[in-house]
Design a protein around this motif. Structure first.
Motif, PDB file in Angstrom:
ATOM      1  N   ALA A   6      39.129  18.035  30.239  1.00 44.74           N
ATOM      2  CA  ALA A   6      39.740  19.039  30.170  1.00 44.74           C
ATOM      3  C   ALA A   6      40.759  19.053  29.152  1.00 44.74           C
ATOM      4  CB  ALA A   6      40.528  19.404  31.707  1.00 44.74           C
ATOM      5  N   VAL A   7      41.259  17.878  28.745  1.00 43.30           N
ATOM      6  CA  VAL A   7      42.389  17.761  27.852  1.00 43.30           C
ATOM      7  C   VAL A   7      41.698  17.098  26.239  1.00 43.30           C
ATOM      8  CG1 VAL A   7      44.195  17.223  29.118  1.00 43.30           C
ATOM      9  CG2 VAL A   7      43.126  15.275  28.445  1.00 43.30           C
ATOM     10  N   ARG A 120      47.913  11.989  26.478  1.00 44.18           N
ATOM     11  CA  ARG A 120      47.260  12.676  27.495  1.00 44.18           C
ATOM     12  C   ARG A 120      46.444  12.437  28.603  1.00 44.18           C
ATOM     13  NH1 ARG A 120      46.666  15.499  22.793  1.00 44.18           N
ATOM     14  NH2 ARG A 120      44.397  15.581  22.984  1.00 44.18           N
ATOM     15  N   ASP A 121      46.314  10.990  28.721  1.00 50.08           N
ATOM     16  CA  ASP A 121      45.456  10.528  29.747  1.00 50.08           C
ATOM     17  C   ASP A 121      46.457  10.454  31.048  1.00 50.08           C
ATOM     18  OD1 ASP A 121      44.027   8.784  31.129  1.00 50.08           O
ATOM     19  OD2 ASP A 121      43.189   7.680  29.529  1.00 50.08           O
ATOM     20  N   VAL A 122      46.132  11.417  31.756  1.00 56.35           N
ATOM     21  CA  VAL A 122      47.040  11.457  32.942  1.00 56.35           C
ATOM     22  C   VAL A 122      46.529  10.359  33.924  1.00 56.35           C
ATOM     23  CG1 VAL A 122      45.608  13.286  34.285  1.00 56.35           C
ATOM     24  CG2 VAL A 122      48.159  13.234  34.547  1.00 56.35           C
ATOM     25  N   GLY A 158      47.460  19.581  34.191  1.00 52.61           N
ATOM     26  CA  GLY A 158      48.013  18.298  34.623  1.00 52.61           C
ATOM     27  C   GLY A 158      49.400  18.411  34.140  1.00 52.61           C
ATOM     28  N   TYR A 159      50.014  19.409  33.356  1.00 50.12           N
ATOM     29  CA  TYR A 159      51.416  19.229  33.021  1.00 50.12           C
ATOM     30  C   TYR A 159      52.670  19.499  34.074  1.00 50.12           C
ATOM     31  CZ  TYR A 159      55.561  20.867  30.265  1.00 50.12           C
ATOM     32  OH  TYR A 159      56.825  20.943  29.597  1.00 50.12           O
ATOM     33  N   PRO A 160      52.400  20.041  34.939  1.00 56.53           N
ATOM     34  CA  PRO A 160      53.157  20.087  36.212  1.00 56.53           C
ATOM     35  C   PRO A 160      53.414  18.690  36.928  1.00 56.53           C
ATOM     36  CG  PRO A 160      51.956  22.163  36.456  1.00 56.53           C
ATOM     37  CD  PRO A 160      51.310  21.127  35.292  1.00 56.53           C
ATOM     38  N   ALA A 161      52.134  18.035  37.066  1.00 55.34           N
ATOM     39  CA  ALA A 161      52.248  16.566  37.639  1.00 55.34           C
ATOM     40  C   ALA A 161      53.166  15.765  36.704  1.00 55.34           C
ATOM     41  CB  ALA A 161      50.985  16.220  37.662  1.00 55.34           C
TER      42      ALA A 161
END
Length: 437
Positions: A6-7, A120-122, A158-161
C-alpha cells in the motif's frame, strides 16, 4: 508481475488476494486492533511463498515477552528465509535473526538501517518501537519516529499509527503537551487507532490528572474497549485513575470485571493484573483471595528465564498471595539465570534479582532490607523496559516501606533522596504519583 504494497514497496511471492489479507493484518497490527493472526493465516493459505506475510507472522510472535511465542517465531523465520526475497525483505530477515538470537541491539541496528532507506516501512518501525520499549530506551522511541515522519503524509495508510507511536515516545521523554497533540491528531484521522488512547492515558497519568484521565478514557471507550489488543491495559490505566482519586472499590471492580474477568493467561494481561492488585493493596484495600488465583496463573512462568519485567510482576503475585514456595522457586531460578551470558542474565544481575528479593522482604515485613534493595535499583530501572508509569510500582513500594518504618521525618528525607535518583527525575514530570490512600 511484481506486486507492491500500500505504500509502494515491492513484495515477493504474493498474489492480489493474499496481498489484501496481508494489508488487513498489517493494518490491525499497526493500529493495535485484534485479528492480525487470522489475516496472516489467510494470506499464507492463499500464497504460501509470500515472503512478507511470513515476515509479518514472525514479527507478530517475536514482539512478545512470552518465550513460547518467541520460539515459534523461529519457524516463521525459517520458512521465509527459504524463499526468494528482495533487499528489503532480506533486511527484515536479518533483523529477525538477530532479535531471535538474543542480540536486540544488533537487530535494532539493522531495523534502523532499513528505516533510513525505507522510512515508510511501518512493520520495521513497529518492531523497532517494541524493542526500544523493551530495552527502556525512551530517547530512541521518540527519535526513531521523528526521523521517519517527513516521509509520511496524511494520505498514506498507517499515518495515524505513526503519529501515535511518536506520541508515545514523546510522553516517555516528558514532552506531554506535544504528545497529547500528536495523539489527538491521530485520533482525528483514525478514531479506531487504539495506540492513541493509550498515549492519552499516559499523558494524564504522568501529569497527575486522574479526574481528567478517568473522564477522557470513559468518554472514548468505544475506541479501546473492544476489538483492541490494548483493551486490558487501558482498563488498567482507568483503574489507576480510580485509585488516585481514592476510589478503591471502583478499582477493584475494574480488576474483577475487566482485568481478570476472563482469566486470561496472556503475559501482558497477567502483568497488568499483578501491577494493579499490588497498587490496590498499597492503597490499603484488601484484595483477598484474588491473589491466590493470580499467583496460580503466574506459576507456569517461573522458569521462563526471558524477561526481568515479567519476573518482577510474577513476584508481585507470589508475594501478594503469600505464596512463599513459588516466591522461593522464582528467586532460585533468578539466582541461576544471573550467571547466564544472555540479555535476561544481564538484567537479572543488574536489577531483576535485587528487585524480586526486595519484594519478598517487603511482603515479609522486613522494611529495612526492602528499602536497601529498592534504593539500589534506580540507576538501572530503565533496563527493565516498560513505561515510567509501569516502573513506578517499585517506587511506590519503596515509599510505602519507608512510611512503615514509622519515622516520619527520617522517612521524608529518605524519600526525597531516593526521588532524586529515580528515572524520569528532571524530565519534566511533576514527581512520582503519591501513594493513594
Amino acid at each position: 508481475m511484481t506486486l507492491t504494497d500500500a505504500v509502494g514497496y515491492p513484495v515477493s511471492g504474493a498474489n492480489p488476494v493474499a496481498l489484501t489479507a496481508y494489508e488487513n493484518a498489517l493494518g490491525a497490527l499497526r493500529s493495535w486492533r485484534s485479528g492480525a493472526q487470522t489475516q496472516i493465516d489467510a494470506a499464507l493459505r492463499e500464497a504460501p511463498r509470500f515472503v512478507m506475510a511470513h515476515v509479518l507472522h514472525a514479527w507478530l510472535l517475536a514482539c512478545s515477552r512470552d518465550p513460547l511465542r518467541v520460539g515459534a517465531a523461529r519457524d516463521a523465520l525459517a520458512q521465509a528465509a527459504a524463499l526468494p526475497a528482495n533487499e528489503r525483505e532480506r533486511a527484515h530477515l536479518s533483523a529477525l535473526d538477530a532479535v531471535l538470537g538474543d542480540d536486540l541491539e544488533r537487530g535494532l541496528s539493522r531495523l534502523g538501517e532499513l528505516l533510513r532507506s525505507q522510512p515508510r516501512d511501518v512493520l520495521a518501525l513497529h518492531a523497532a518501537n517494541v524493542f526500544d520499549y523493551y530495552l527502556g530506551n525512551a530517547a530512541r522511541l521518540a527519535d526513531r519516529t521523528a526521523a521517519v515522519l517527513p516521509a509520511w503524509s496524511q494520505e498514506m495508510p498507517g499515518y495515524p499509527a505513526v503519529l501515535a507511536m511518536h506520541a508515545f515516545g514523546l510522553v516517555e521523554n516528558g514532552e506531554y503537551a506535544r504528545a497529547e497533540d500528536f495523539a489527538q491528531t491521530a485520533l482525528t484521522l483514525d478514531p479506531r487507532d487504539a495506540r492513541a488512547p493509550h498515549v492519552m492515558a499516559h499523558v494524564f497519568e504522568m501529569t497527575e490528572r486522574p479526574d481528567d484521565g478517568a473522564r477522557w478514557l470513559t468518554g472514548h471507550a468505544a475506541g479501546w474497549s473492544a476489538g483492541s489488543v490494548a483493551t486490558t491495559h487501558c482498563w488498567w490505566h482507568l483503574a489507576l485513575f480510580h485509585l488516585a482519586r481514592g476510589r478503591n472499590g471502583e478499582a477493584l471492580a475494574v480488576y474483577d470485571r475487566q482485568v481478570r474477568g476472563l482469566r486470561s493467561g496472556a503475559l501482558a494481561d497477567l502483568i497488568d493484573a499483578a501491577a494493579l492488585l499490588w497498587r490496590i493493596e498499597l492503597a490499603d484495600a484488601d484484595a483477598g483471595a484474588r491473589w491466590t488465583e493470580l499467583a496460580a496463573a503466574w506459576a507456569p512462568h517461573i522458569d521462563d528465564a526471558y524477561c526481568s519485567f515479567t519476573d518482577i510482576h510474577a513476584m508481585l503475585a507470589f508475594v501478594g498471595a503469600r505464596d512463599w514456595r513459588n516466591a522461593q522457586r522464582l528467586e532460585r531460578s533468578l539466582t541461576v539465570a544471573q550467571a547466564q551470558r544472555t540479555r535476561h542474565g544481564a538484567t537479572t544481575r543488574l536489577i531483576g534479582l535485587a528487585a524480586c528479593r526486595a519484594l519478598v522482604a517487603y511482603g515479609r515485613g522486613d522494611d529495612a532490607l526492602a528499602i536497601s534493595l529498592l534504593a539500589s535499583v534506580p540507576p538501572h530501572a530503565h533496563r527493565l523496559g516498560g513505561s515510567h508509569a509501569q516502573r513506578d510500582v517499585l517506587h511506590l513500594t519503596l515509599q510505602r516501606a519507608v512510611e512503615r518504618m514509622r519515622r516520619p521525618r527520617r522517612a521524608r528525607e529518605l524519600v526525597g533522596r531516593i526521588r532524586s535518583l529515580l528515572p524520569g527525575h528532571g524530565t519534566g514530570r511533576a514527581g512520582p504519583a503519591p501513594t493513594p490512600t
